[in-house]
Design a protein around this motif. Structure first.
Motif, PDB file in Angstrom:
ATOM      1  N   CYS A  64      15.755 -34.496 -29.679  1.00  0.00           N
ATOM      2  CA  CYS A  64      15.814 -35.709 -28.880  1.00  0.00           C
ATOM      3  C   CYS A  64      15.162 -34.881 -27.100  1.00  0.00           C
ATOM      4  O   CYS A  64      15.416 -33.452 -27.029  1.00  0.00           O
ATOM      5  CB  CYS A  64      16.741 -35.776 -28.585  1.00  0.00           C
ATOM      6  SG  CYS A  64      17.674 -37.304 -27.589  1.00  0.00           S
ATOM      7  N   GLN A  65      14.728 -35.363 -26.115  1.00  0.00           N
ATOM      8  CA  GLN A  65      14.065 -35.211 -25.153  1.00  0.00           C
ATOM      9  C   GLN A  65      15.289 -35.246 -24.084  1.00  0.00           C
ATOM     10  O   GLN A  65      15.587 -33.607 -23.141  1.00  0.00           O
ATOM     11  CB  GLN A  65      13.342 -36.425 -24.402  1.00  0.00           C
ATOM     12  CG  GLN A  65      12.964 -35.933 -23.230  1.00  0.00           C
ATOM     13  CD  GLN A  65      11.508 -37.334 -22.512  1.00  0.00           C
ATOM     14  OE1 GLN A  65      10.823 -37.323 -22.711  1.00  0.00           O
ATOM     15  NE2 GLN A  65      12.221 -38.406 -22.018  1.00  0.00           N
ATOM     16  N   ASN A  66      16.703 -36.099 -24.106  1.00  0.00           N
ATOM     17  CA  ASN A  66      17.538 -34.951 -23.921  1.00  0.00           C
ATOM     18  C   ASN A  66      19.019 -34.794 -25.347  1.00  0.00           C
ATOM     19  O   ASN A  66      19.313 -35.599 -25.462  1.00  0.00           O
ATOM     20  CB  ASN A  66      18.272 -36.464 -23.202  1.00  0.00           C
ATOM     21  CG  ASN A  66      20.230 -36.221 -22.769  1.00  0.00           C
ATOM     22  OD1 ASN A  66      20.269 -34.886 -22.225  1.00  0.00           O
ATOM     23  ND2 ASN A  66      20.675 -37.091 -22.255  1.00  0.00           N
ATOM     24  N   PRO A  67      18.567 -33.505 -25.191  1.00  0.00           N
ATOM     25  CA  PRO A  67      19.548 -32.493 -26.037  1.00  0.00           C
ATOM     26  C   PRO A  67      20.797 -33.279 -26.174  1.00  0.00           C
ATOM     27  O   PRO A  67      22.167 -32.423 -27.071  1.00  0.00           O
ATOM     28  CB  PRO A  67      19.115 -30.860 -25.566  1.00  0.00           C
ATOM     29  CG  PRO A  67      18.605 -30.955 -24.002  1.00  0.00           C
ATOM     30  CD  PRO A  67      18.455 -32.198 -24.088  1.00  0.00           C
ATOM     31  N   HIS A  68      21.563 -33.547 -24.715  1.00  0.00           N
ATOM     32  CA  HIS A  68      22.680 -33.266 -24.574  1.00  0.00           C
ATOM     33  C   HIS A  68      23.690 -34.995 -25.269  1.00  0.00           C
ATOM     34  O   HIS A  68      24.758 -35.184 -25.403  1.00  0.00           O
ATOM     35  CB  HIS A  68      23.748 -32.786 -23.388  1.00  0.00           C
ATOM     36  CG  HIS A  68      23.157 -32.067 -22.444  1.00  0.00           C
ATOM     37  ND1 HIS A  68      23.904 -30.927 -23.047  1.00  0.00           N
ATOM     38  CD2 HIS A  68      22.554 -31.831 -22.020  1.00  0.00           C
ATOM     39  CE1 HIS A  68      23.137 -30.361 -22.745  1.00  0.00           C
ATOM     40  NE2 HIS A  68      22.394 -30.402 -21.620  1.00  0.00           N
TER      41      HIS A  68
END
Length: 404
Positions: A64-68
């Protein structure tokens, strides 16, 4: 014009879960799907037995582009929650490998379970519903808050709803109805959609590689596959008539970019040095034939990267250190530059999709458009092979279902 509290577009894994959860809260829910039969991807998964989750779910298993972004949903509705639901419905299951859980009998058990959850909660399910226009109605002010409403037009009906959930999936497996509809809706409402590509997909080969490897179709062996960014998977490699497949290749394909090499460690459990110590009088081909499929050994000796080393077949004890190092390098870092992938036709998932920066990680609601939600594969979240993508669908669907 028929009015609903919630309309869910797409009766796949995420859509079914969301619809059931929303209805349990007393919401009037309509679940629309364009297919004749719902849950087609569930039915096909895991060889027809549905790899429905994994014992080892964790955020690092997701691209995911935002791993969080995935952390909240996965923590709020876990694999243990879904396993509990499966056990509540007395569906027999087993662990295959690496924590992967499959139905003992058929994937239809999972579909039947989700449909029962929906129907018991009062969800109305409508199939063969081709959705045309989706529009946002004029906003009305109430208590200082925007009450967004939507109109959904199908071939036979026009519906309105307070909350609209998009669970239309990605582009993988077009033969069972995959379309870009969800991405188009996101863009229609001003949400950013990241570029998409096939994930968990077999590789095709360059012509020169196909010439030497095509004859190995059906050969399988355990390897460690490594992408250019250093990601590694210890799984099986399978040679096919079209190229390379098997769990190791499917896993690494999600990390591969066009033009890059993939490295394969062909002897993850053995070493030439140990072979020399144990069997000094065996010829190299003979020893390798005990470690690897014999057809692969013959093919390796014919390949350019092997012939240019000028290493001939002779007893192991006769190799000098320079030759041993060259052979071990070939076996530990066998480099293949794929010609491409087989594409969405055989891909299990779609990488990319609705940008997670556009969504609340807790509710899946679009930040710019109140009461519009995106869940499941249509979102830029892609899991590893082995039940991770289904768990994302259950978790995201559950989270949205608590608030729509």
């Amino acid at each position: 014009m028929k009015s609903w509290d919630v309309i869910v577009l797409g009766a796949g894994a995420a859509g079914l879960m969301c619809a059931a959860e929303a209805a349990k809260r007393g919401r009037r829910v309509l679940l629309l799907d364009h297919a004749k039969r719902i849950g087609g991807k569930i039915l096909m998964s895991g060889g027809g037995r549905c790899n429905f989750t994994n014992y080892h779910i964790e955020p690092k298993a997701y691209l995911c582009q935002n791993p969080h972004f995935v952390k909240s949903a996965l923590a709020r509705y876990t694999q243990w929650d879904f396993i509990g639901l499966v056990e509540k419905h007395a569906i027999p299951y087993h662990e295959k490998t690496l924590g992967q859980l499959f139905c003992d009998e058929t994937a239809q058990d999972i579909i039947d379970m989700l449909v029962k959850e929906c129907k018991d909660a009062g969800v109305t399910i409508s199939t063969r519903a081709q959705v045309g226009a989706v529009t946002r109605l004029a906003n009305s002010e109430g208590d200082g808050e925007i009450n967004a409403e939507f109109s959904v037009v199908t071939a036979s009906e026009t519906y309105t709803c307070q909350s609209l959930v998009v669970a239309t999936g990605g582009l993988s497996m077009p033969k069972i109805g995959a379309t870009p509809f969800g991405y188009q809706l996101a863009e229609q409402f001003g949400l950013k959609v990241l570029p998409t590509r096939a994930g968990l997909v077999p590789f095709t080969l360059q012509p020169e590689d196909k010439a030497t490897l095509e004859a190995l179709a059906g050969v399988s062996l355990p390897v460690v596959a490594e992408s250019a960014d250093g990601t590694r998977f210890s799984e099986n490699l399978l040679f096919t008539h079209r190229g390379l497949s098997g769990p190791a290749v499917l896993q690494i394909s999600s990390y591969w970019q066009a033009g890059e090499h993939v490295l394969f460690e062909l002897l993850p459990e053995g070493s030439l040095a140990q072979g020399i110590a144990d069997h000094p009088n065996q010829e190299l081909k003979t020893w390798l034939g005990h470690q690897l499929p014999k057809r692969l050994v013959e093919a390796l000796f014919l390949r350019e990267e092997w012939t240019r080393t000028n290493i001939t077949n002779k007893p192991l004890k006769q190799y000098v250190p320079k030759e041993i190092a060259a052979i071990e390098a070939l076996l530990s870092s066998w480099a293949i530059k794929p010609g491409g992938t087989e594409g969405y036709r055989t891909a299990e998932v779609t990488l990319g999709g609705v940008d997670t920066d556009e969504l609340s990680s807790k509710t899946m609601m679009a930040k710019k458009v109140p009461n519009l939600y995106f869940i499941g594969e249509v979102v830029d979240v892609t899991g590893w092979l082995g039940g991770y993508n289904f768990q994302w669908a259950w978790s995201a669907g559950w989270c949205a279902g608590q608030v729509v």
